[in-house]
Design a protein around this motif. Structure first.
Motif, short mmCIF file in Angstrom:
data_model
loop_
_atom_site.label_atom_id
_atom_site.label_comp_id
_atom_site.label_asym_id
_atom_site.label_seq_id
_atom_site.Cartn_x
_atom_site.Cartn_y
_atom_site.Cartn_z
N TYR A 84 0.84 -1.39 0.03
CA TYR A 84 0.01 -0.15 -0.01
C TYR A 84 1.03 1.30 0.06
N ASP A 85 1.86 1.41 -0.84
CA ASP A 85 2.86 2.40 -1.00
C ASP A 85 2.78 2.78 -2.44
N PHE A 86 2.21 3.98 -2.92
CA PHE A 86 1.88 4.12 -4.61
C PHE A 86 2.62 5.29 -5.02
N GLN A 87 3.12 6.31 -4.22
CA GLN A 87 3.82 7.46 -4.85
C GLN A 87 4.60 8.18 -3.94
N ARG A 88 5.45 9.21 -4.44
CA ARG A 88 5.94 10.25 -3.82
C ARG A 88 5.67 11.74 -4.49
N PHE A 89 5.85 12.65 -3.81
CA PHE A 89 5.49 14.09 -4.20
C PHE A 89 6.61 15.17 -4.00
N THR A 90 6.66 15.96 -5.05
CA THR A 90 7.45 17.01 -4.87
C THR A 90 6.66 18.06 -4.13
N GLU A 91 7.29 19.30 -3.89
CA GLU A 91 6.68 20.45 -3.20
C GLU A 91 5.64 20.92 -4.19
N HIS A 92 6.11 20.92 -5.35
CA HIS A 92 5.38 21.74 -6.52
C HIS A 92 4.26 20.83 -6.86
N GLY A 93 4.13 19.32 -6.75
CA GLY A 93 3.30 18.46 -7.08
C GLY A 93 2.25 18.68 -5.99
N LEU A 94 2.51 18.84 -4.94
CA LEU A 94 1.77 18.78 -3.61
C LEU A 94 0.57 20.35 -3.70
N ILE A 95 1.41 21.26 -3.92
CA ILE A 95 0.99 22.63 -4.09
C ILE A 95 -0.21 22.60 -5.31
N THR A 96 0.17 22.10 -6.49
CA THR A 96 -0.65 21.91 -7.62
C THR A 96 -2.04 21.30 -7.33
N CYS A 97 -1.65 20.01 -6.56
CA CYS A 97 -3.04 19.06 -6.25
C CYS A 97 -3.80 19.94 -5.28
N LEU A 98 -3.11 20.48 -4.50
CA LEU A 98 -4.15 20.99 -3.36
C LEU A 98 -4.86 22.36 -3.85
N ASP A 99 -4.25 23.17 -4.92
CA ASP A 99 -4.91 24.05 -5.66
C ASP A 99 -6.06 23.48 -6.28
N LEU A 100 -5.78 22.48 -7.13
CA LEU A 100 -7.06 21.99 -7.76
C LEU A 100 -8.11 21.52 -6.96
N ALA A 101 -7.86 20.99 -5.85
CA ALA A 101 -8.91 20.72 -4.90
C ALA A 101 -9.65 21.77 -4.35
N GLY A 102 -9.09 22.82 -4.30
CA GLY A 102 -9.59 23.95 -3.66
C GLY A 102 -9.05 24.73 -2.45
N PHE A 103 -7.73 24.36 -2.33
CA PHE A 103 -6.96 25.00 -1.17
C PHE A 103 -5.92 26.00 -1.39
N GLU A 104 -5.51 26.74 -0.41
CA GLU A 104 -4.56 27.67 -0.31
C GLU A 104 -3.52 27.13 0.49
N VAL A 105 -2.41 27.03 0.20
CA VAL A 105 -1.05 26.49 0.96
C VAL A 105 -0.61 27.66 1.92
N GLU A 106 -0.76 27.36 3.15
CA GLU A 106 -0.32 28.41 4.10
C GLU A 106 1.10 28.13 4.43
N TYR A 107 1.64 27.12 4.64
CA TYR A 107 3.11 26.88 4.79
C TYR A 107 3.48 25.52 4.20
N LEU A 108 4.64 25.35 3.74
CA LEU A 108 5.32 24.16 3.36
C LEU A 108 7.03 24.08 3.61
N GLN A 109 7.16 23.08 4.25
CA GLN A 109 8.61 23.04 5.00
C GLN A 109 9.18 21.55 4.71
N GLY A 110 10.44 21.48 4.47
CA GLY A 110 10.93 20.02 4.43
C GLY A 110 11.82 19.70 5.57
N GLN A 111 11.78 18.47 5.80
CA GLN A 111 12.32 17.69 6.95
C GLN A 111 13.64 16.98 6.48
N LEU A 112 14.68 17.40 7.27
CA LEU A 112 15.94 16.96 6.77
C LEU A 112 16.68 17.95 5.82
N LYS A 113 17.93 18.17 5.97
CA LYS A 113 18.72 18.68 4.84
C LYS A 113 19.27 17.56 3.91
#
Length: 242
Positions: free
Chosen positions: A136-165
């Motif tokens: 049950y592990d199907f995909q990974r997302f880039t930050e740009h992919g996440l923002i695009t998917c959320l925008d299409l669903a009707g969301f505004e991203v308030e913040y997005l940050q990566g974990q680990l350098k």
């Protein structure tokens, strides 16, 4: 057995600090109010972050809840078909869940449907991390992919940050690869068991080097995970823009 060593650098996931994760979850979840839907809740461990005033609803997919975790959520359901009334929830949490949904855009659309206008969506999702909870592990997302998917669903991203350098992510993968070798030796090739102390030492060295080098300035192109929060746009404004 490894859980007892989670706080020590001989643990393959030491760089994913459990203490830091608890603090981060508290900062994100405690401000939420009203009716909170935790999708992919497993054993409902996020419930502890909410006061008794919060109406917490834990939901999980039947196959994973029963087969992988043996847990009993409040609701069994598919994230693509939520048995929740439209605009009836104040917040939705998807922690380490979206990669396990075969049609993530459909799940995000459903989250937007059940959220009230202005409702919050909290998402934690891996970017570079090994396959887990198979099959049950199907995909990974880039930050740009996440923002695009959320925008299409009707969301505004308030913040997005990566974990680990980047170097910490590389060290995490190296430690997990060494841990996989150790597990394979213990389960299939015990003739090589004499190598285990060297492999444990390898995990220690990789973790410590990753942590030390991670103190240096670095870019953000290769985090292990993304953490983000989005807000549900007004349905009225969406209709007016159509």
């Amino acid at each position: 057995m490894l859980k007892r060593f989670r706080m020590l650098p001989i643990h393959p996931q030491w760089l994913l600090s459990a203490r830091e994760e608890r603090r981060a979850l508290g900062r994100v979840l405690k401000p939420l109010r009203g009716r909170v839907l935790d999708i992919g809740c497993a054993g409902g461990r996020l419930r502890r972050y909410f006061s008794s005033e919060i109406k917490y609803i834990g939901l999980d997919y039947p196959d994973t809840a029963l087969a992988l975790y043996a847990t009993r959520p409040d609701l069994y359901a598919d994230a693509r078909h939520l048995p929740i009334a439209t605009a009836s929830v104040d917040a939705v949490v998807l922690k380490d869940v979206l990669e396990h949904v075969p049609e993530p855009q459909c799940a995000l659309d459903e989250c937007a449907r059940v959220l009230r206008d202005g409702g919050k969506m909290v998402i934690w999702v891996p970017f570079i991390y090994p396959i887990h909870d198979a099959p049950y592990d199907f995909q990974r997302f880039t930050e740009h992919g996440l923002i695009t998917c959320l925008d299409l669903a009707g969301f505004e991203v308030e913040y997005l940050q990566g974990q680990l350098k980047p170097v910490e992510t590389a060290a995490l993968l190296g430690s997990l690869a060494l841990a996989d070798i150790m597990e394979t030796i213990l389960t299939k090739y015990r003739v090589f068991v004499f190598l285990l102390p060297l492999l444990v030492l390898g995990v220690l060295i990789v973790n410590v080097l990753g942590k030390l080098i991670g103190l240096l300035p670095a870019g953000t192109f290769m985090p292990a995970f993304y953490r983000m929060q989005a807000v549900r746009r007004s349905r009225l404004s969406k209709d007016e823009g159509a």
